[in-house]
Design a protein around this motif. Sequence first.
Motif, PDB file in Angstrom:
ATOM      1  N   SER A 146      -2.720  -3.264   4.630  1.00 17.62           N
ATOM      2  CA  SER A 146      -3.985  -2.826   4.390  1.00 17.62           C
ATOM      3  C   SER A 146      -5.079  -3.635   4.505  1.00 17.62           C
ATOM      4  O   SER A 146      -4.607  -5.273   4.571  1.00 17.62           O
ATOM      5  CB  SER A 146      -3.805  -2.458   2.909  1.00 17.62           C
ATOM      6  N   TYR A 176       0.834  -1.154  -0.170  1.00 19.91           N
ATOM      7  CA  TYR A 176      -0.016  -0.074  -0.012  1.00 19.91           C
ATOM      8  C   TYR A 176       0.884   1.209   0.056  1.00 19.91           C
ATOM      9  O   TYR A 176       1.591   1.750   1.008  1.00 19.91           O
ATOM     10  CB  TYR A 176      -1.067   0.066   1.186  1.00 19.91           C
ATOM     11  N   VAL A 205      -3.998   0.385  -6.508  1.00 21.43           N
ATOM     12  CA  VAL A 205      -2.877   1.411  -6.062  1.00 21.43           C
ATOM     13  C   VAL A 205      -2.273   2.126  -6.986  1.00 21.43           C
ATOM     14  O   VAL A 205      -1.856   3.208  -7.040  1.00 21.43           O
ATOM     15  CB  VAL A 205      -1.910   0.516  -5.070  1.00 21.43           C
ATOM     16  N   ARG A 208      -3.301  -4.233  -6.299  1.00 24.20           N
ATOM     17  CA  ARG A 208      -2.357  -3.721  -6.996  1.00 24.20           C
ATOM     18  C   ARG A 208      -2.522  -2.669  -7.914  1.00 24.20           C
ATOM     19  O   ARG A 208      -2.060  -1.584  -8.210  1.00 24.20           O
ATOM     20  CB  ARG A 208      -1.197  -4.729  -7.511  1.00 24.20           C
ATOM     21  N   ILE A 218       0.106   4.321  -1.474  1.00 28.22           N
ATOM     22  CA  ILE A 218      -0.650   5.635  -1.320  1.00 28.22           C
ATOM     23  C   ILE A 218      -0.249   6.474  -0.145  1.00 28.22           C
ATOM     24  O   ILE A 218      -0.108   7.653  -0.220  1.00 28.22           O
ATOM     25  CB  ILE A 218      -2.185   5.325  -1.468  1.00 28.22           C
TER      26      ILE A 218
END
Length: 149
Positions: free
Chosen positions: A99, A87, A132, A129, A89
Amino acid sequence: DFSANERIHGELHGSQCFPGLLYPGKDSVNLSRQSPEERMTFAPAGRRFIVFVLDGTWKSVRKMLRLSQNLAGLPMICFDPPSPSNYRIRRQPKPHCYSTIEAIHHVLDLFTPRGLARPVHDNLLAAFRSVVDRQLAYTLCAEARTSLT
């Protein structure tokens, strides 16, 4: 607060279910440190193991758990992440934090018998994936537009 949720109440008190909560804590059973045989016998014979997973920021999950007394008393499970979270972000609060979707995938993986060519739950990580990557692409585009103005 899920204390008055009828669907959850039914799962918690169904005679054929053995509920647990995915939550890392000092009293949690670490599934990574159990053999596959121990994991398969985690629930009593004849009962279906169901796992409750609270989704949100760590702060909001702690609050949900504090308010939901029906979930707070469940046996808790956790695991040792085999790799850092993907993750990208936001930064996770600790290196071992995953996550929600990664955590669900890993628990499913721990309960999946070995020998399957590619477990169907691996699709969760593929979708994760993709989401993201797409979010990061949008972020880069937005940053590029901002720097041009």
